[in-house]
Design a protein around this motif. Sequence first.
Motif, PDB file in Angstrom:
ATOM      1  N   GLU A 133      -2.347  -7.351   0.594  1.00 17.67           N
ATOM      2  CA  GLU A 133      -1.688  -6.048   0.660  1.00 17.67           C
ATOM      3  C   GLU A 133      -0.614  -5.930  -0.418  1.00 17.67           C
ATOM      4  O   GLU A 133      -0.443  -4.865  -1.017  1.00 17.67           O
ATOM      5  N   LEU A 142      -0.585  -3.041  -3.215  1.00 17.39           N
ATOM      6  CA  LEU A 142       0.586  -2.202  -3.468  1.00 17.39           C
ATOM      7  C   LEU A 142       0.988  -2.234  -4.940  1.00 17.39           C
ATOM      8  O   LEU A 142       1.262  -1.198  -5.552  1.00 17.39           O
ATOM      9  N   VAL A 156       7.755  -4.301   2.072  1.00 19.47           N
ATOM     10  CA  VAL A 156       6.969  -3.199   2.644  1.00 19.47           C
ATOM     11  C   VAL A 156       5.766  -3.740   3.400  1.00 19.47           C
ATOM     12  O   VAL A 156       5.491  -3.349   4.543  1.00 19.47           O
ATOM     13  N   ALA A 157       5.028  -4.650   2.769  1.00 19.50           N
ATOM     14  CA  ALA A 157       3.840  -5.209   3.412  1.00 19.50           C
ATOM     15  C   ALA A 157       4.198  -5.931   4.706  1.00 19.50           C
ATOM     16  O   ALA A 157       3.497  -5.809   5.721  1.00 19.50           O
ATOM     17  N   VAL A 185       5.201  -3.291   7.426  1.00 19.81           N
ATOM     18  CA  VAL A 185       4.027  -2.567   7.917  1.00 19.81           C
ATOM     19  C   VAL A 185       3.182  -3.477   8.796  1.00 19.81           C
ATOM     20  O   VAL A 185       2.656  -3.049   9.833  1.00 19.81           O
ATOM     21  N   ARG A 186       3.059  -4.719   8.409  1.00 15.82           N
ATOM     22  CA  ARG A 186       2.271  -5.657   9.218  1.00 15.82           C
ATOM     23  C   ARG A 186       2.878  -5.824  10.609  1.00 15.82           C
ATOM     24  O   ARG A 186       2.163  -5.860  11.614  1.00 15.82           O
ATOM     25  N   VAL A 211      -3.282   1.081   4.790  1.00 12.23           N
ATOM     26  CA  VAL A 211      -2.861   0.767   3.423  1.00 12.23           C
ATOM     27  C   VAL A 211      -2.341   2.016   2.713  1.00 12.23           C
ATOM     28  O   VAL A 211      -1.371   1.952   1.941  1.00 12.23           O
ATOM     29  N   SER A 236       1.162   2.410   3.553  1.00 14.34           N
ATOM     30  CA  SER A 236       1.972   1.410   2.848  1.00 14.34           C
ATOM     31  C   SER A 236       2.276   1.880   1.432  1.00 14.34           C
ATOM     32  O   SER A 236       3.418   1.768   0.949  1.00 14.34           O
ATOM     33  N   TRP A 252       4.778   4.715   1.478  1.00  9.79           N
ATOM     34  CA  TRP A 252       6.137   4.249   1.779  1.00  9.79           C
ATOM     35  C   TRP A 252       6.762   3.592   0.549  1.00  9.79           C
ATOM     36  O   TRP A 252       7.909   3.872   0.195  1.00  9.79           O
ATOM     37  N   VAL A 268       5.353   6.590   6.617  1.00  9.14           N
ATOM     38  CA  VAL A 268       4.453   5.539   7.101  1.00  9.14           C
ATOM     39  C   VAL A 268       3.998   5.761   8.544  1.00  9.14           C
ATOM     40  O   VAL A 268       2.933   5.293   8.946  1.00  9.14           O
ATOM     41  N   TRP A 295      11.319  -3.739  10.186  1.00 10.52           N
ATOM     42  CA  TRP A 295      11.521  -3.991   8.752  1.00 10.52           C
ATOM     43  C   TRP A 295      12.654  -4.984   8.515  1.00 10.52           C
ATOM     44  O   TRP A 295      12.766  -5.570   7.452  1.00 10.52           O
TER      45      TRP A 295
END
Length: 290
Positions: free
Chosen positions: A202, A206, A221-222, A225-226, A239, A242, A245, A269, A286
Amino acid sequence: MDSPAEVSAALRETGYLPDEGIATASFLAGRMHRPLLCEGEPGTGKTALAHALSRAHGIELIRLQCHEGIDASQALYEWDFPRQLLHLRTLEAASGGGLDAEAAEASLYTSRFLLARPLLRALRETPCVLLVDEIDRADDEFEAFLLEILSDYTVTIPEFGVVEAVEPPLVVLTSNRTREVHDALKRRCLYHWLEHPDPEREVSILRSRVPELDRRLAEQVAGAVRRMRSLELLKPPGVAESIDWASALLALGHTELDTETAARTLGAVLKYREDVQRVHTAGGPWQSGS
């Protein structure tokens, strides 16, 4: 393309970063002339794969967007009745009352008045990539109709004749699994389940799609999001979210995913108020990626 590795390299050149399973399934679909059924959660890259294959092969993408109630006339063809009627009136006026009915009828059913919808276009305009998007939204009858078309890439139009693909299109079907696709269609297809990418992949996606993104922010970010995907959200981010965002953060001039900025940009997101509230209740996933 003579191997999954070549398919993978070609897809990467378009900006789509496949894993080994996707590259192998795509290669086999082209080599065996079999439709590829891609299932997975929304945002895992199913539709994007068809677009990438089109660019990688340098051929047109023809898309059929499925929906509840879709029928053959919307997917295959229909006759342009207003133009046919105008044509018939013109013939009547020109004949001065001596119109040959048989000849007039024959002139009505030609390519001139045939409105080709995505499936017919794919048969007539090969080579191409045919994307049948969200087949799970269509009903059982349409799925059976589609199976017939994909069995031999031939269709008979009663007034017009047989249309057969000179070369089978590369067919990609996608499903978000809102209902089960029938076994008969699955047997006709090669099958691949797409997962959300692992963190490293990811990050690579990105940075490929947002070239000005540095690695640290991409990892933040990855990671965030995960962690959101591990919550019970109505719409877990894919994705595409992502990427949105990351782009939003850069547009604001941020190089770090701090708590305040993350909270203010969650609309890039997350798409449901309940999901935003659930993320805040979870303490802001986050934070551990900051």
